[in-house]
Write a protein that holds these residues in place. Structure first.
Motif, PDB file in Angstrom:
ATOM      1  N   PRO A 144       0.827  -1.235  -0.077  1.00 24.11           N
ATOM      2  CA  PRO A 144       0.033  -0.137   0.020  1.00 24.11           C
ATOM      3  C   PRO A 144       0.881   1.387  -0.102  1.00 24.11           C
ATOM      4  O   PRO A 144       1.997   1.487   0.613  1.00 24.11           O
ATOM      5  CB  PRO A 144      -0.872  -0.079   1.358  1.00 24.11           C
ATOM      6  CG  PRO A 144       0.042  -1.043   1.922  1.00 24.11           C
ATOM      7  CD  PRO A 144       0.626  -1.937   1.319  1.00 24.11           C
ATOM      8  N   SER A 177      -3.202  -7.624  -7.521  1.00 19.59           N
ATOM      9  CA  SER A 177      -3.243  -6.495  -6.423  1.00 19.59           C
ATOM     10  C   SER A 177      -4.292  -6.699  -5.580  1.00 19.59           C
ATOM     11  O   SER A 177      -4.075  -6.204  -4.360  1.00 19.59           O
ATOM     12  CB  SER A 177      -3.678  -5.333  -7.472  1.00 19.59           C
ATOM     13  OG  SER A 177      -2.415  -4.927  -8.265  1.00 19.59           O
ATOM     14  N   ASN A 180      -2.906  -8.912  -2.767  1.00 17.86           N
ATOM     15  CA  ASN A 180      -2.096  -8.149  -1.984  1.00 17.86           C
ATOM     16  C   ASN A 180      -2.483  -7.191  -1.109  1.00 17.86           C
ATOM     17  O   ASN A 180      -1.866  -6.874   0.034  1.00 17.86           O
ATOM     18  CB  ASN A 180      -0.796  -7.551  -2.732  1.00 17.86           C
ATOM     19  CG  ASN A 180      -0.209  -8.827  -3.625  1.00 17.86           C
ATOM     20  OD1 ASN A 180       0.189  -9.947  -2.960  1.00 17.86           O
ATOM     21  ND2 ASN A 180       0.693  -8.583  -4.718  1.00 17.86           N
ATOM     22  N   LEU A 181      -3.493  -6.406  -1.675  1.00 20.93           N
ATOM     23  CA  LEU A 181      -3.920  -5.320  -0.882  1.00 20.93           C
ATOM     24  C   LEU A 181      -5.365  -5.553  -0.346  1.00 20.93           C
ATOM     25  O   LEU A 181      -5.894  -4.671   0.247  1.00 20.93           O
ATOM     26  CB  LEU A 181      -3.931  -4.178  -1.723  1.00 20.93           C
ATOM     27  CG  LEU A 181      -2.557  -3.638  -2.343  1.00 20.93           C
ATOM     28  CD1 LEU A 181      -2.684  -2.408  -3.326  1.00 20.93           C
ATOM     29  CD2 LEU A 181      -1.477  -3.580  -1.310  1.00 20.93           C
TER      30      LEU A 181
END
Length: 276
Positions: A144, A177, A180-181
């Motif tokens: 982030p 993404s 991961n986030l």
């Protein structure tokens, strides 16, 4: 027949690409690999272009940098576009250059209003020089960042509204993404403006070798089943779009890549038949 499902073209597959007979097959290359005055690569690409549609997918314009795209790079890209007449030209929503220093990666940035204005100006300049609409690809993200004014989908929508550009939706990037986030890949895809989507990418990923738990957009593995599921969801909403199988590492035999490409083509064909 218009382009349906395609492959990223690799030099070791030139002969196979010339001999391929699949309907709707097309090929995509990074123009930076063909920015020369001549040589065997350009000759091979010319021969393939005579038989198949071609897409140019840039990796070097650094549209999210704090400076305008390099004029020499744009001019060389323009010459390639004029020579090969690709049906799509695309670039990444990322940066890789800073004051003359080049990084071997596509790097993220805070999605501020200032960044939006700067990147929109850079896209406008690219489209003006090329004399055509370009597509912008969503990035893969790993950690982030702070300082965002807009979420990624709203940032992409704003770029489309300001510049008239389109979107290249990399479904694997969305999956990586989102993992991961910790956000919903489905919600992300559902929020993208259908009318702006001009191309879709499918690729493979893998776990971080360092054991961090992150997923890495490697382009070195087959397309994962969750990515296929997201792809199916996307095209059922937006309709068929030219779809590319990307493989940039651990390159398998051409026939192996064609099997993945044929799967994407079958998904597109099934959708068209259901809508008929």
């Amino acid at each position: 027949m218009p382009p349906t499902a395609g492959l990223g073209l690799k030099p070791e597959h030139y002969a196979d690409a010339l001999a391929a007979t699949a309907q709707g097959l097309w090929f995509e290359v990074h123009p930076e690999n063909y920015m020369s005055a001549g040589g065997p690569r350009l000759s091979a690409l010319e021969a393939i272009r005579q038989r198949r549609p071609l897409s140019l997918h840039g990796v070097g314009l650094s549209l999210a940098a704090d400076a305008a795209p390099a004029p020499a790079h744009l001019a060389t890209l323009k010459r390639l576009v004029d020579r090969f007449e690709p049906f799509v030209v695309s670039e990444h929503l990322a940066w890789s250059t800073h004051r003359g220093t080049h990084q071997p990666d596509l790097l993220p940035f805070p999605r501020t209003k200032a960044a939006l204005s700067r990147i929109a100006d850079n896209i406008d300049q690219m489209q003006t020089v090329l004399g055509r609409r370009v597509l912008i690809e969503n990035p893969s993200l790993y950690l982030p960042l702070t300082g965002h004014d807009l979420d990624e989908v709203d940032f992409l929508k704003a770029l489309v509204a300001r510049t008239g550009c389109g979107l290249l939706v990399d479904v694997n990037n969305v999956f990586v993404s989102a993992s991961n986030l910790s956000y919903s890949a489905e919600a992300y895809l559902d929020a993208l403006p259908a009318e702006a989507i001009g191309e879709i990418h499918l690729a493979g990923h893998g776990p971080d070798a360092g054991g961090s738990g992150l997923l890495i957009d490697t382009h070195g593995a087959p397309v994962a089943e969750p990515v296929w599921t997201l792809y199916r969801r996307l095209i059922r909403r937006v309709g068929p779009r030219p779809t590319l199988i990307e493989r940039d590492d651990e390159i398998p035999a051409f026939a192996t890549l064609m099997a993945e490409r044929d799967r994407a083509a079958a998904e597109l064909s099934a959708l068209e038949m259901a809508d008929a």
